[in-house]
Motif scaffolding. Structure first.
Motif: not given
Lengths: 528, 318
Positions: B105, B108, B191, B253, B257
């Motif tokens: 996360a 991303a 993502l 995120l 996911v």
């Protein structure tokens, strides 16, 4: 063959000359690619295994809830972990023979009630301890204890007593069983030091590879056990399993060369995958089968004519073609196929026959109300579609089937073995006796067709204690005939194990006892 | 007490109350599902005797509310318990998975947040001209395609066809940071494409809203460069809605996911949770649920506080 080509072939087989270059040269000598390929594969095999390297396997069927305790293994990845790191007493070969592992030899008394396993000298556990008959005994005792929740408990229940006698482990049964050595090949029964009583999930076995990393549901890595007793097996320096449950991701991993072997190729993509470069799709017929099961003691299925009507109304070949895409074979309403030892070929194949189906349906006097068939995706891959095909072919015979879709969650606890008519699957067992006593004996816990036939039970027990193979075969033929006509089992198809294997993997053998060469790929293959 | 501090305390207390409510919901949810953990551990081998033994051993014969309060007592002392299915300590095994999820996360977010805001600013600067249209179309397209499909397309092109990036995003401690980043490059890409559209369009809309104001016209008349107007004068006033949507996407995120984790075989929280839900492993499901709820509530508190701080009218309530 030309001398130069011969020379190149041997160089290529030893890995000193590239495969691609050899193929090019072979073409120059007027050889087709297929011929050159076969030639090379044979030469490589003759050259013998290459030691070293790391085998990467992308496996579906692992969860983060998996334990290393051999007793608790139930899905594919724990199965492979056990087959790679553990060593059983005996193993079953692809052609149904016994392969002696930690047991050097096995003998029985004339009545097949007492069995003596002579334990091999010089085998060593991963922690450096020598494997002794006491370890074997302790392991078997642990699996016999209900508290261990072992998947092999059913096998152990027929055992009356066990003891160590010198270098022998002596097993005494309450009723005779000629198949006992085969049952000991169960993958749960990996021998652990002191039976693993204190810490069953410590992952210490006596197999060719020891466990280095254990991340359930993610990856498992292994390293060669230097003191493994059998030098003819275990050619890799290391083995790594990557748990890839998503089928598309698994196929992408093998196509992009990130793994050497991928299990569970879906039939619908197998044909497409086979066209990808750098890999072969291998299929082998196994003992697993997909079934529709009726409770033979519950209305309307307590009527033999209705059961026969449904058995005639299913188009088996269509199912093999459309559900398995040809990667399988048709079933004959018994859970046994030619993969089993002592299989009797003489039982006539039941054909798809709408006239007979309609005739039996009429004779059953069913009131015409829809017959409810419960299915779910988890019953077997393609179960919903298979049920729809069944519904259509049955409708042609005037039999109204109604499909009821059940949620996959809870299917095995709420529908299977509870509802009178549903879809399911079986993974197969090492021997006929075990398959029949697991699911078709009157007293079986998993008698999921509610089949109560005294004659069948009696023959099953008699066959179990019979050491004369010819007589046994005749008894199994008799049982198959009873089940074929009377039973609540509709078995349209046996499914193949389909795997994708990278071209670098050499020494692949056809073995359909379980998937991926019965879990022996890390032991018997090597990287070219 | 300073009004901001008071507000913070209020929000956090409310958040904790929400967490408690969430834990009750999760517990009830997993309890009413058909089948139980003993049934799932034993699978087809569940004889009535074995079931009874295992239920006894797992303490499942207690009434539901007793089990809930036992669990709550443990959590308040920092003990999340052990998984019923394999006996592993939940805090340890989940800690590692959570670390992995946060790692993915984080990277991303590092890529997507500046990119989204930057693209948003560019889109405003060239609004209704080709750069705006190109950016809007592409981000709208990537946000409309389901993320698993984006994942498969990325795998097909980048790993299978060109073999440039790995399709398996498996990371472990023995890998260096560089290797780990290489391994997660595809999931990060997917993502980023998934969250980019939402954040970028929100930035664009919020700033355009402010651009209608009279003071922007003044700034234009003063002769300031268009880009300076946007980031010096318009953006600070549009920050509240932008932070809101950024926080929402950051929370996504972390907790949303699952599908991407499955496609790229990433050892994060998603797969861990799914496995344990399937086995009815209530303590693990509750622990995961608690973490997810905490992340969501935490992100929302941050979003609230930031938007209040960014707005003088809210900062000094009458």
């Amino acid at each position: 063959m030309n001398d130069e080509l011969k020379y190149l072939l041997s160089r290529a087989a030893q890995g000193k000359y590239s495969r691609r270059a050899f193929m090019g040269k072979a073409a120059a000598f007027g050889m087709t690619a297929a011929m050159a390929n076969t030639l090379l594969a044979t030469a490589v095999r003759a050259e013998g295994p290459v030691k070293g390297g790391t085998l990467l396997m992308g496996l579906g069927g692992g969860e983060s809830t998996n334990s290393l305790d051999p007793a608790l293994a139930a899905s594919q990845v724990p199965f492979h972990v056990l087959r790679t790191s553990g060593e059983p007493l005996v193993d079953v070969t692809a052609d149904g023979q016994l392969d002696m592992r930690l047991a050097e030899s096995v003998e029985s008394s004339a009545d097949a009630k007492t069995w003596m396993f002579k334990i091999r000298q010089g085998a060593e556990f991963h922690n450096g301890k020598t494997v002794t008959p006491d370890d074997v005994l302790a392991t078997l005792l642990r699996h016999s204890d209900e508290k261990a929740q072992s998947g092999a408990l059913g096998i152990m229940q027929g055992i009356e007593s066990m003891k160590v006698d010198g270098d022998m482990v002596v097993v005494t049964l309450s009723t005779a069983n000629a198949d006992l050595p085969y049952l000991m090949a169960d993958y749960h029964l990996m021998i652990q030091p002191e039976g693993g009583v204190a810490n069953p999930a410590d992952g210490i076995g006596a197999g060719a590879y020891k466990i280095i990393v254990n991340e359930p549901g993610v990856r498992h890595t292994f390293e060669k056990h230097a003191n493994y007793w059998d030098s003819s097996r275990g050619h890799y320096y290391g083995v790594e399993f990557l748990v890839i449950n998503d089928a598309t991701a698994r196929m992408a991993a093998i196509q992009s060369g990130q793994v050497h072997i991928a299990n569970r190729v879906e039939p619908k993509v197998a044909g497409l995958l086979a066209r990808a470069p750098g890999l072969t799709v291998k299929n082998v017929s196994g003992r697993g089968h997909y079934v529709f099961i009726m409770h033979a003691n519950t209305a309307p299925f307590d009527n033999k004519d209705l059961r026969l009507a449904l058995k005639y109304a299913i188009d088996r070949q269509e199912m093999v073609d459309k559900i398995l895409q040809g990667y399988g074979s048709i079933g004959n309403d018994i859970p046994i196929n030619a993969a089993y030892p002592l299989f009797d070929e003489s039982l006539p194949q039941r054909a798809f026959d709408l006239e007979k189906a309609a005739e039996h349906y009429k004779a059953s006097g069913h009131d015409g109300s829809p017959i409810i068939l419960r299915v779910s995706d988890v019953a077997f891959p393609g179960a919903i579609d298979a049920a729809a095909l069944f519904q259509q072919s049955a409708a042609k015979a005037g039999i109204p089937l109604e499909i009821k879709r059940e949620p996959g969650d809870g299917y095995w606890s709420e529908v299977w073995n509870k509802q009178p008519f549903c879809a399911s699957y079986w993974g197969g067992r090492p021997v006929q006796d075990q398959m029949y006593s697991t699911a078709y004996q009157s007293t079986a816990d998993w008698n999921d067709t509610r089949f109560f036939n005294p004659k069948f039970d009696e023959t099953l027990l008699a066959a179990r204690g019979e050491l004369d193979q010819t007589k046994r075969k005749a008894m199994y033929a008799e049982m198959a005939a009873i089940l074929h006509d009377e039973g609540g089992l509709i078995c349209p198809m046996f499914n193949d194990f389909i795997e994708a294997v990278g071209d670098k993997v050499q020494g692949w053998e056809t073995d359909g006892v379980q998937e991926v060469m019965n879990g022996l790929a890390p032991h018997k293959t090597w990287l070219a | 007490m300073h009004p901001i501090l008071k507000l913070l305390v209020q929000r956090i207390a409310l958040g904790l109350l929400l967490l408690l409510a969430a834990s009750v919901l999760i517990f009830v949810g997993t309890t009413v599902l058909p089948g139980d953990v003993a049934q799932n551990i034993l699978g087809q081998g569940a004889t009535p005797q074995a079931l009874e033994n295992l239920r006894q051993q797992l303490g499942m014969n207690d009434p539901a509310h007793v089990r809930y309060f036992n669990w709550l007592g443990g959590v308040l002392q920092g003990d999340l318990g052990t998984a019923l299915t394999n006996g592993q300590d939940i805090a340890t095994s989940m800690g590692q998975r959570l670390g992995n999820t946060l790692f993915l996360a984080f990277w991303a977010a590092v890529v997507s947040v500046p990119l989204a805001i930057g693209l948003g600013l560019i889109a405003v600067r060239y609004r209704n001209r080709w750069p705006d249209k190109v950016i809007s179309t592409i981000t709208l397209a990537t946000v409309s395609v389901p993320e698993f499909l984006l994942g498969y397309i990325a795998i097909f092109i980048l790993s299978v066809q060109f073999r440039a990036l790995p399709s398996l995003a498996m990371i472990n401690e023995s890998m260096s940071l560089g290797e780990q980043l290489y391994a997660i490059s595809l999931p990060v890409l997917v993502l980023v494409l998934t969250v980019l559209g939402h954040m970028m369009r929100m930035t664009r809309a919020a700033i355009l809203n402010v651009m209608q104001s009279a003071y922007i016209e003044t700034a234009e008349l003063k002769g300031l460069a268009p880009f300076t107007i946007i980031y010096r004068h318009a953006f600070p006033n549009a920050i509240a809605p932008v932070v809101n949507v950024v926080m929402l996407n950051l929370a996504y995120l972390v907790v949303g996911v699952v599908v991407v984790e499955v496609v790229f075989v990433y050892p994060g929280m998603g797969q861990y949770l799914v496995d344990h839900v399937a086995k009815r492993d209530v303590p693990v499901v509750q622990a995961c649920g608690l973490v997810f709820a905490a992340v969501y509530i935490g992100m929302n508190i941050i979003a609230d506080v930031v938007s209040i701080l960014a707005n003088p009218r809210l900062r000094h309530p009458k």
